[in-house]
Design an enzyme around this catalytic site. Structure first.
Site, PDB file in Angstrom:
ATOM      1  N   GLY A  12       0.822  -1.208   0.000  1.00  0.00           N
ATOM      2  CA  GLY A  12       0.000   0.000   0.000  1.00  0.00           C
ATOM      3  C   GLY A  12       0.853   1.254   0.000  1.00  0.00           C
ATOM      4  O   GLY A  12       0.462   2.278   0.539  1.00  0.00           O
ATOM      5  N   ASP A  63      -2.249  -8.419  -5.065  1.00  0.00           N
ATOM      6  CA  ASP A  63      -3.299  -8.415  -4.053  1.00  0.00           C
ATOM      7  C   ASP A  63      -2.751  -9.206  -2.871  1.00  0.00           C
ATOM      8  O   ASP A  63      -2.629 -10.428  -2.928  1.00  0.00           O
ATOM      9  CB  ASP A  63      -4.561  -9.079  -4.606  1.00  0.00           C
ATOM     10  CG  ASP A  63      -5.690  -9.153  -3.583  1.00  0.00           C
ATOM     11  OD1 ASP A  63      -5.471  -8.814  -2.402  1.00  0.00           O
ATOM     12  OD2 ASP A  63      -6.789  -9.579  -3.970  1.00  0.00           O
ATOM     13  N   VAL A  64      -2.388  -8.509  -1.797  1.00  0.00           N
ATOM     14  CA  VAL A  64      -1.695  -9.178  -0.693  1.00  0.00           C
ATOM     15  C   VAL A  64      -2.571 -10.200   0.018  1.00  0.00           C
ATOM     16  O   VAL A  64      -2.059 -11.036   0.776  1.00  0.00           O
ATOM     17  CB  VAL A  64      -1.138  -8.164   0.326  1.00  0.00           C
ATOM     18  CG1 VAL A  64      -0.071  -7.282  -0.313  1.00  0.00           C
ATOM     19  CG2 VAL A  64      -2.251  -7.326   0.950  1.00  0.00           C
ATOM     20  N   TYR A 152     -17.562  -0.340  12.248  1.00  0.00           N
ATOM     21  CA  TYR A 152     -16.299  -0.707  11.598  1.00  0.00           C
ATOM     22  C   TYR A 152     -15.779  -2.017  12.172  1.00  0.00           C
ATOM     23  O   TYR A 152     -14.617  -2.143  12.547  1.00  0.00           O
ATOM     24  CB  TYR A 152     -15.261   0.405  11.763  1.00  0.00           C
ATOM     25  CG  TYR A 152     -15.547   1.611  10.899  1.00  0.00           C
ATOM     26  CD1 TYR A 152     -15.041   1.693   9.610  1.00  0.00           C
ATOM     27  CD2 TYR A 152     -16.343   2.652  11.365  1.00  0.00           C
ATOM     28  CE1 TYR A 152     -15.314   2.801   8.807  1.00  0.00           C
ATOM     29  CE2 TYR A 152     -16.613   3.762  10.581  1.00  0.00           C
ATOM     30  CZ  TYR A 152     -16.085   3.822   9.302  1.00  0.00           C
ATOM     31  OH  TYR A 152     -16.359   4.920   8.510  1.00  0.00           O
ATOM     32  N   ALA A 154     -15.060  -5.096  10.863  1.00  0.00           N
ATOM     33  CA  ALA A 154     -13.950  -5.775  10.199  1.00  0.00           C
ATOM     34  C   ALA A 154     -12.653  -5.009  10.366  1.00  0.00           C
ATOM     35  O   ALA A 154     -11.590  -5.593  10.615  1.00  0.00           O
ATOM     36  CB  ALA A 154     -14.261  -5.962   8.717  1.00  0.00           C
ATOM     37  N   LYS A 159      -7.346  -4.687  12.670  1.00  0.00           N
ATOM     38  CA  LYS A 159      -6.244  -3.937  13.273  1.00  0.00           C
ATOM     39  C   LYS A 159      -5.820  -4.548  14.610  1.00  0.00           C
ATOM     40  O   LYS A 159      -4.620  -4.592  14.929  1.00  0.00           O
ATOM     41  CB  LYS A 159      -6.642  -2.480  13.458  1.00  0.00           C
ATOM     42  CG  LYS A 159      -6.802  -1.705  12.158  1.00  0.00           C
ATOM     43  CD  LYS A 159      -5.492  -1.555  11.402  1.00  0.00           C
ATOM     44  CE  LYS A 159      -5.630  -0.626  10.213  1.00  0.00           C
ATOM     45  NZ  LYS A 159      -4.363  -0.441   9.469  1.00  0.00           N
TER      46      LYS A 159
END
Length: 248
Positions: A12, A63-64, A152, A154, A159
């Site tokens: 990214g 696409d990681v 939020y 997900a 994180k």
């Protein structure tokens, strides 16, 4: 670690905070690899700016969240640079996933990038770092790892898991590789934020202002160069963790 002459892979790394990290590492003398998924133009521009600083650079699409893609990416980096010395896992997809989740694919997409993607990248570069006798991994988390905001799910789960992964990798890769995390706060407003929204977010920090992407990249440089810090995190949030809701 002395950054000069090392090779850094930033997932990214094409734009926003990821770009600041890429250019900071390049400015410190590292050859840089900018991973991107769909931002080819931005990635190529960031590489161009990095090369202008006197280092080598390359942009690699992957696409990681797909292990095969990560293997291909790291293979290309190894062929060009010989290995990876510094890994910054900054790739993420910031998307609302209210609970109960109606679209399970959104939850899976967000967490696969944050958790699986970071694991895949670390797992793939780890043998090279261990063989070379040194390495540094930096994971970019945020305050939702401690203070999950409504809607939020997900993102917060991802994180928090990435923070846990940071600690586990520090244990697994000791004493050769250091692994740490950085939790940015408001350092770069979304493009559509109004002046009022920016002001409201600034008021939630103890310093009553926004930071900059360079505040985050400075922390990255510090942790990469700090050889006696591992398994830790640094919040770069102007004290927002103690001042209010991180998403305004």
């Amino acid at each position: 670690m002395n950054i000069e002459g090392k090779t850094a892979l930033v997932t990214g790394g094409a734009h926003r905070v990821g770009k600041a990290i890429t250019l900071a590492l390049a400015g410190a003398g590292a050859n840089v690899v900018v991973n991107y998924n769909s931002s080819a133009d931005a990635a190529n521009e960031t590489v161009k700016e990095a090369i202008a600083l006197g280092v080598d650079g390359m942009a690699v699409q992957a696409d990681v969240s797909a292990y095969g893609a990560v293997l291909g990416m790291v293979g290309a980096v190894k062929d060009h640079f010989g290995g990876v010395d510094i890994l910054v896992n900054a790739a993420s997809l910031f998307k609302k996933t209210p609970f109960p989740v109606e679209n399970i694919s959104d939850y899976q997409r967000v967490t696969r990038i944050l958790v699986d993607g970071s694991f895949y990248c670390a797992n793939t570069v780890a043998p090279m770092m261990m063989a070379s006798g040194s390495g540094s991994i930096i994971n970019i988390v945020d305050l939702s790892a401690w203070q999950p905001p409504e809607d939020y799910l997900a993102h917060s789960v991802g994180k928090a898991a990435l923070l846990a992964l940071t600690r586990q990798l520090a244990v697994e890769m000791a004493p050769i590789v250091t692994v740490n995390a950085i939790a940015p706060g408001p350092v770069l407003p979304p493009p559509d934020y109004s002046r009022k929204q920016k002001s409201e977010v600034a008021s939630t920090t103890l310093l009553k202002r926004w930071g900059t992407p360079e505040d985050v990249s400075d922390a990255v440089l510090f942790l990469v160069q700090s050889e006696y810090i591992t398994g830790e995190y640094i919040t770069v949030d102007g004290g927002q963790r103690y001042g209010g809701n991180q998403f305004g």
